[in-house]
Design an enzyme around this catalytic site. Sequence first.
Site, PDB file in Angstrom:
ATOM      1  N   SER A   1       0.828  -1.213   0.000  1.00 20.87           N
ATOM      2  CA  SER A   1       0.000   0.000   0.000  1.00 20.87           C
ATOM      3  C   SER A   1       0.859   1.259   0.000  1.00 20.87           C
ATOM      4  CB  SER A   1      -0.864   0.051   1.257  1.00 20.87           C
ATOM      5  OG  SER A   1      -1.732  -1.034   1.300  1.00 20.87           O
TER       6      SER A   1
ATOM      7  N   HIS B   1      -0.311  -2.039  -7.535  1.00 22.72           N
ATOM      8  CA  HIS B   1      -1.116  -1.725  -6.353  1.00 22.72           C
ATOM      9  C   HIS B   1      -2.601  -1.715  -6.686  1.00 22.72           C
ATOM     10  CE1 HIS B   1      -2.652   1.311  -3.253  1.00 22.72           C
ATOM     11  NE2 HIS B   1      -2.543   0.144  -2.671  1.00 22.72           N
TER      12      HIS B   1
ATOM     13  N   GLU C   1      -2.442   0.743  -9.733  1.00 24.65           N
ATOM     14  CA  GLU C   1      -1.273   1.595  -9.974  1.00 24.65           C
ATOM     15  C   GLU C   1      -0.086   0.678 -10.284  1.00 24.65           C
ATOM     16  OE1 GLU C   1      -2.248   5.269  -6.900  1.00 24.65           O
ATOM     17  OE2 GLU C   1      -1.111   3.578  -6.142  1.00 24.65           O
TER      18      GLU C   1
ATOM     19  N   ASN D   1      -3.026   6.478  -2.466  1.00 22.65           N
ATOM     20  CA  ASN D   1      -2.851   6.390  -1.013  1.00 22.65           C
ATOM     21  C   ASN D   1      -2.085   7.585  -0.466  1.00 22.65           C
ATOM     22  OD1 ASN D   1      -4.233   4.050  -0.837  1.00 22.65           O
ATOM     23  ND2 ASN D   1      -2.476   2.739  -0.439  1.00 22.65           N
TER      24      ASN D   1
HETATM   25  N1  CAA Z   1     -17.230 -11.656  -7.300  1.00 19.46           N
HETATM   26  C1  CAA Z   1     -18.367 -11.536  -7.993  1.00 19.46           C
HETATM   27  N2  CAA Z   1     -19.318 -10.642  -7.713  1.00 19.46           N
HETATM   28  C2  CAA Z   1     -19.095  -9.838  -6.665  1.00 19.46           C
HETATM   29  C3  CAA Z   1     -17.928  -9.905  -5.893  1.00 19.46           C
HETATM   30  C4  CAA Z   1     -16.968 -10.872  -6.227  1.00 19.46           C
HETATM   31  N3  CAA Z   1     -15.827 -11.026  -5.571  1.00 19.46           N
HETATM   32  N4  CAA Z   1     -17.992  -8.975  -4.916  1.00 19.46           N
HETATM   33  C5  CAA Z   1     -19.164  -8.343  -5.065  1.00 19.46           C
HETATM   34  N5  CAA Z   1     -19.813  -8.854  -6.124  1.00 19.46           N
HETATM   35  C6  CAA Z   1     -21.105  -8.426  -6.661  1.00 19.46           C
HETATM   36  C7  CAA Z   1     -22.163  -8.313  -5.590  1.00 19.46           C
HETATM   37  O1  CAA Z   1     -22.811  -9.544  -5.361  1.00 19.46           O
HETATM   38  C8  CAA Z   1     -23.105  -7.293  -6.220  1.00 19.46           C
HETATM   39  O2  CAA Z   1     -23.921  -7.924  -7.167  1.00 19.46           O
HETATM   40  P1  CAA Z   1     -25.461  -7.442  -7.365  1.00 19.46           P
HETATM   41  O3  CAA Z   1     -25.370  -6.002  -7.815  1.00 19.46           O
HETATM   42  O4  CAA Z   1     -25.955  -8.359  -8.416  1.00 19.46           O
HETATM   43  O5  CAA Z   1     -26.104  -7.604  -6.031  1.00 19.46           O
HETATM   44  C9  CAA Z   1     -22.159  -6.377  -6.992  1.00 19.46           C
HETATM   45  O6  CAA Z   1     -20.945  -7.116  -7.179  1.00 19.46           O
HETATM   46  C10 CAA Z   1     -21.824  -5.101  -6.239  1.00 19.46           C
HETATM   47  O7  CAA Z   1     -21.360  -5.461  -4.925  1.00 19.46           O
HETATM   48  P2  CAA Z   1     -21.841  -4.680  -3.625  1.00 19.46           P
HETATM   49  O8  CAA Z   1     -23.343  -4.662  -3.550  1.00 19.46           O
HETATM   50  O9  CAA Z   1     -21.097  -5.236  -2.474  1.00 19.46           O
HETATM   51  O10 CAA Z   1     -21.330  -3.247  -4.031  1.00 19.46           O
HETATM   52  P3  CAA Z   1     -21.767  -1.821  -3.496  1.00 19.46           P
HETATM   53  O11 CAA Z   1     -22.525  -1.136  -4.552  1.00 19.46           O
HETATM   54  O12 CAA Z   1     -22.358  -1.957  -2.132  1.00 19.46           O
HETATM   55  O13 CAA Z   1     -20.352  -1.106  -3.410  1.00 19.46           O
HETATM   56  C11 CAA Z   1     -18.069  -0.806  -2.746  1.00 19.46           C
HETATM   57  C12 CAA Z   1     -19.322  -1.666  -2.630  1.00 19.46           C
HETATM   58  C13 CAA Z   1     -17.639  -0.746  -4.224  1.00 19.46           C
HETATM   59  C14 CAA Z   1     -16.983  -1.499  -1.943  1.00 19.46           C
HETATM   60  C15 CAA Z   1     -18.386   0.638  -2.230  1.00 19.46           C
HETATM   61  O14 CAA Z   1     -18.912   0.574  -0.926  1.00 19.46           O
HETATM   62  C16 CAA Z   1     -17.157   1.512  -2.194  1.00 19.46           C
HETATM   63  O15 CAA Z   1     -16.774   2.095  -3.207  1.00 19.46           O
HETATM   64  N6  CAA Z   1     -16.525   1.626  -1.000  1.00 19.46           N
HETATM   65  C17 CAA Z   1     -15.269   2.336  -0.855  1.00 19.46           C
HETATM   66  C18 CAA Z   1     -14.156   1.325  -0.969  1.00 19.46           C
HETATM   67  C19 CAA Z   1     -12.808   1.966  -1.017  1.00 19.46           C
HETATM   68  O16 CAA Z   1     -12.619   3.168  -0.818  1.00 19.46           O
HETATM   69  N7  CAA Z   1     -11.811   1.139  -1.313  1.00 19.46           N
HETATM   70  C20 CAA Z   1     -10.446   1.583  -1.352  1.00 19.46           C
HETATM   71  C21 CAA Z   1      -9.828   1.364   0.007  1.00 19.46           C
HETATM   72  S1  CAA Z   1      -8.147   1.940   0.058  1.00 19.46           S
HETATM   73  C22 CAA Z   1      -7.297   0.695  -0.705  1.00 19.46           C
HETATM   74  O17 CAA Z   1      -7.774  -0.315  -1.087  1.00 19.46           O
HETATM   75  C23 CAA Z   1      -5.826   0.933  -0.923  1.00 19.46           C
HETATM   76  C24 CAA Z   1      -4.931   0.482   0.167  1.00 19.46           C
HETATM   77  O18 CAA Z   1      -3.749   0.326  -0.159  1.00 19.46           O
HETATM   78  C25 CAA Z   1      -5.336   0.329   1.577  1.00 19.46           C
HETATM   79  P1  NAD Z   2      -4.400  -9.922   5.005  1.00 19.24           P
HETATM   80  O1  NAD Z   2      -3.939  -9.906   6.410  1.00 19.24           O
HETATM   81  O2  NAD Z   2      -5.853 -10.103   4.726  1.00 19.24           O
HETATM   82  O3  NAD Z   2      -3.626 -11.055   4.172  1.00 19.24           O
HETATM   83  C1  NAD Z   2      -2.256 -11.240   4.215  1.00 19.24           C
HETATM   84  C2  NAD Z   2      -1.976 -12.713   3.931  1.00 19.24           C
HETATM   85  O4  NAD Z   2      -0.573 -12.885   3.745  1.00 19.24           O
HETATM   86  C3  NAD Z   2      -2.387 -13.636   5.076  1.00 19.24           C
HETATM   87  O5  NAD Z   2      -3.221 -14.675   4.587  1.00 19.24           O
HETATM   88  C4  NAD Z   2      -1.050 -14.180   5.588  1.00 19.24           C
HETATM   89  O6  NAD Z   2      -1.121 -15.500   6.075  1.00 19.24           O
HETATM   90  C5  NAD Z   2      -0.215 -14.113   4.317  1.00 19.24           C
HETATM   91  N1  NAD Z   2       1.224 -14.160   4.561  1.00 19.24           N
HETATM   92  C6  NAD Z   2       1.927 -13.574   5.562  1.00 19.24           C
HETATM   93  N2  NAD Z   2       3.259 -13.862   5.412  1.00 19.24           N
HETATM   94  C7  NAD Z   2       3.363 -14.623   4.296  1.00 19.24           C
HETATM   95  C8  NAD Z   2       4.448 -15.235   3.628  1.00 19.24           C
HETATM   96  N3  NAD Z   2       5.698 -15.112   4.077  1.00 19.24           N
HETATM   97  N4  NAD Z   2       4.211 -15.972   2.524  1.00 19.24           N
HETATM   98  C9  NAD Z   2       2.949 -16.109   2.055  1.00 19.24           C
HETATM   99  N5  NAD Z   2       1.876 -15.549   2.647  1.00 19.24           N
HETATM  100  C10 NAD Z   2       2.087 -14.817   3.752  1.00 19.24           C
HETATM  101  O7  NAD Z   2      -3.863  -8.559   4.361  1.00 19.24           O
HETATM  102  P2  NAD Z   2      -4.389  -7.767   3.087  1.00 19.24           P
HETATM  103  O8  NAD Z   2      -5.353  -6.717   3.522  1.00 19.24           O
HETATM  104  O9  NAD Z   2      -4.757  -8.732   2.015  1.00 19.24           O
HETATM  105  O10 NAD Z   2      -3.062  -6.995   2.684  1.00 19.24           O
HETATM  106  C11 NAD Z   2      -2.039  -7.615   1.927  1.00 19.24           C
HETATM  107  C12 NAD Z   2      -1.176  -6.566   1.281  1.00 19.24           C
HETATM  108  O11 NAD Z   2      -1.988  -5.778   0.405  1.00 19.24           O
HETATM  109  C13 NAD Z   2      -0.513  -5.582   2.241  1.00 19.24           C
HETATM  110  O12 NAD Z   2       0.739  -5.228   1.734  1.00 19.24           O
HETATM  111  C14 NAD Z   2      -1.470  -4.396   2.221  1.00 19.24           C
HETATM  112  O13 NAD Z   2      -0.847  -3.194   2.582  1.00 19.24           O
HETATM  113  C15 NAD Z   2      -1.855  -4.404   0.754  1.00 19.24           C
HETATM  114  N6  NAD Z   2      -3.128  -3.730   0.448  1.00 19.24           N
HETATM  115  C16 NAD Z   2      -4.193  -3.837   1.302  1.00 19.24           C
HETATM  116  C17 NAD Z   2      -5.401  -3.206   0.981  1.00 19.24           C
HETATM  117  C18 NAD Z   2      -6.581  -3.277   1.907  1.00 19.24           C
HETATM  118  O14 NAD Z   2      -7.519  -2.491   1.745  1.00 19.24           O
HETATM  119  N7  NAD Z   2      -6.613  -4.201   2.838  1.00 19.24           N
HETATM  120  C19 NAD Z   2      -5.505  -2.507  -0.231  1.00 19.24           C
HETATM  121  C20 NAD Z   2      -4.399  -2.447  -1.100  1.00 19.24           C
HETATM  122  C21 NAD Z   2      -3.204  -3.055  -0.742  1.00 19.24           C
END
Ligand code: CAA
Ligand code: NAD
Length: 391
Positions: free
Chosen positions: A118, A139, A151, A195
Site C-alpha cells: 500500500s 497496487h 497503480e 494512497n
Molecule cells: N465476485 C463476484 N461478484 C461480486 C464480488 C466478487 N468477488 N464482490 C461483489 N460482487 C457483486 C455483488 O454480489 C453485487 O452484485 P449485485 O449487484 O448483483 O447484487 C455487486 O458485485 C456489487 O457489490 P456490492 O453490492 O457489495 O457493491 P456496493 O454497490 O455496495 O459497493 C463498494 C461496494 C464498491 C466497496 C463501495 O462501498 C465503495 O466504493 N466503497 C469504498 C471502498 C474503497 O474506498 N476502497 C479503497 C480502500 S483503500 C485501498 O484499497 C488501498 C490500500 O492500499 C489500503
Molecule cells: P491480510 O492480512 O488479509 O492477508 C495477508 C496474507 O498474507 C495472510 O493470509 C497471511 O497469512 C499471508 N502471509 C503472511 N506472510 C506470508 C508469507 N511469508 N508468505 C505467504 N503468505 C504470507 O492482508 P491484506 O489486507 O490482504 O493486505 C495484503 C497486502 O496488500 C498488504 O501489503 C497491504 O498493505 C496491501 N493492500 C491492502 C489493501 C486493503 O484495503 N486491505 C488494499 C491495497 C493493498
Amino acid sequence: MVDVKNVLVLGAGLMGHGIAQVSIMAGYNVTLVDIKQEFIDNGVKKIEEGLKKLEAKGQLNAAEVMGRLKTSIDLASAVKDTDIVIEAVVEKMDVKKDVCKTVMENGPAHVIFASNTSTMSITEIGKDSGAPERVCGMHFFNPVPLMRCIEVIKGAQTSDETFNTAMQVAETLPCLRGKRYIAPVLKDRPGFIVNRMNAPVQIYMGWVFDQAAEKGIPWERIDADAGGKMPMGPCMLSDYVGLDTMLHVMNYYKETLSPDFEPPKVVKELVANGNLGAKTGKGFYDWSQGRDAIVEKVKKAEPAGIFNLEYSMAIMLNEGCRILEEGVASGYKIIDDANMAGMNTPGPFGAGKKNWEKWSKLLEELADKTKKEYLRPCELMKTGQFVKMRK
Ligand code: CAA
Ligand code: NAD
C-alpha cells in the site's frame, strides 16, 4: 516483454484472494500461495463464492474458471514455472524483502515480482533480491474485483521491460464495475498516488477519532458527518481496509514523510485487542450483522459535526500538489482519475481549481487547531500555480 501465462499470487487474504479471482477470470494459470493451508482454504472459498455469483448471472462457468487455480504452501517450489508473482502478504518490509528474494532465487530467470504494497518502497523491496530490475509495484484497491484502479509502480532499478509487462498484465485483469484504470507511477515515493494523496487525511481522521473517543461520541455519528457523500464514512472505511493495515501504513508514513502521522490512540488500542475491523468481525463497529446493518445505523445517526469533508478535500489537494512537485505523476488529471477509480470518490483538482485560496486558509486553521504542521498548504497549492501546470 515477458509473455505471461503463469501467475503466482502470494498471500490468500483480503487482497490476495481478489487478485487471484480476477487473474483466473482473465485466463491465466494461477497458483495461490500462503503459509498455512487454512488461509488458502479461506481464500479459495471466497473466490468460489465470487465466481458462483457471476455464474448465477450467466457470465461464466465457475468450475471451468476454478480449473485454472492451483494452491501451494511452498513458495520456493511453486515459483519454478511462474512468469509473474503478485505479492499480497502482510505490510511488513522484512517479510516482503524475504519473499522477493525467495522468488528471485527459485524462479525462472525472467520472473517478475510485483508488490501490492500500500505504501512501501518498491526499490527497497527489490534491493537485496539479486534482480531489482525485475521488481515493480502493482497496487490494487479493495475489493479488487470491484475497484477499477491498479497503480503500476517503477522502482529506481525497475527495467522498462518489467514495467511494461506489469502494465500489460494489469490491463488484462477484469473489473466488475466498469473498465480498469491503470495509473503509471513514475517515481517510487511512499503511498504512490492515491494512497499518498489520501494519507494526510488519516492525520485529520485520527484527530477526529481521538476527539470522538474523548467526548464519548458514537462512531456512526462521525460517519454521519460524511452525509452520504463518501461511499463509506471514515470509521467504516478504516474497518473495511483493516485497522492493522491502517496502523502499519501510518507508522510507515511517520518514518518516511512526517512525525505528524502518529497513529490515533483509539486505533492502537483496537489493534492491540485484536479488533482489526471487518476481517475479524469487530473494529470501530461490530460487523457480525453484516455491512448493511452498519449502513442503516449510520443513516439513522445524527451527525456529530466533527468530521468535515471539505477539510479532507483541501488536504487531498495539498498532497496532490506535493505529488506533482515530486514528479510522481505526470499531470493532475491522472491523479483525479486514479482517485475516482481507486476510491470511488472525486479527486481534489476539479473543485480545487476554484477553491484553492479558500482551502489554503482552511488548512492554516486546521494546522493551528490540530497542531499538525504537515497539514499546512505547500507552495504549489497556496500560490495556485498548479492550475497552470500540465493537465
Ligand atoms: N465476485 C463476484 N461478484 C461480486 C464480488 C466478487 N468477488 N464482490 C461483489 N460482487 C457483486 C455483488 O454480489 C453485487 O452484485 P449485485 O449487484 O448483483 O447484487 C455487486 O458485485 C456489487 O457489490 P456490492 O453490492 O457489495 O457493491 P456496493 O454497490 O455496495 O459497493 C463498494 C461496494 C464498491 C466497496 C463501495 O462501498 C465503495 O466504493 N466503497 C469504498 C471502498 C474503497 O474506498 N476502497 C479503497 C480502500 S483503500 C485501498 O484499497 C488501498 C490500500 O492500499 C489500503
Ligand atoms: P491480510 O492480512 O488479509 O492477508 C495477508 C496474507 O498474507 C495472510 O493470509 C497471511 O497469512 C499471508 N502471509 C503472511 N506472510 C506470508 C508469507 N511469508 N508468505 C505467504 N503468505 C504470507 O492482508 P491484506 O489486507 O490482504 O493486505 C495484503 C497486502 O496488500 C498488504 O501489503 C497491504 O498493505 C496491501 N493492500 C491492502 C489493501 C486493503 O484495503 N486491505 C488494499 C491495497 C493493498
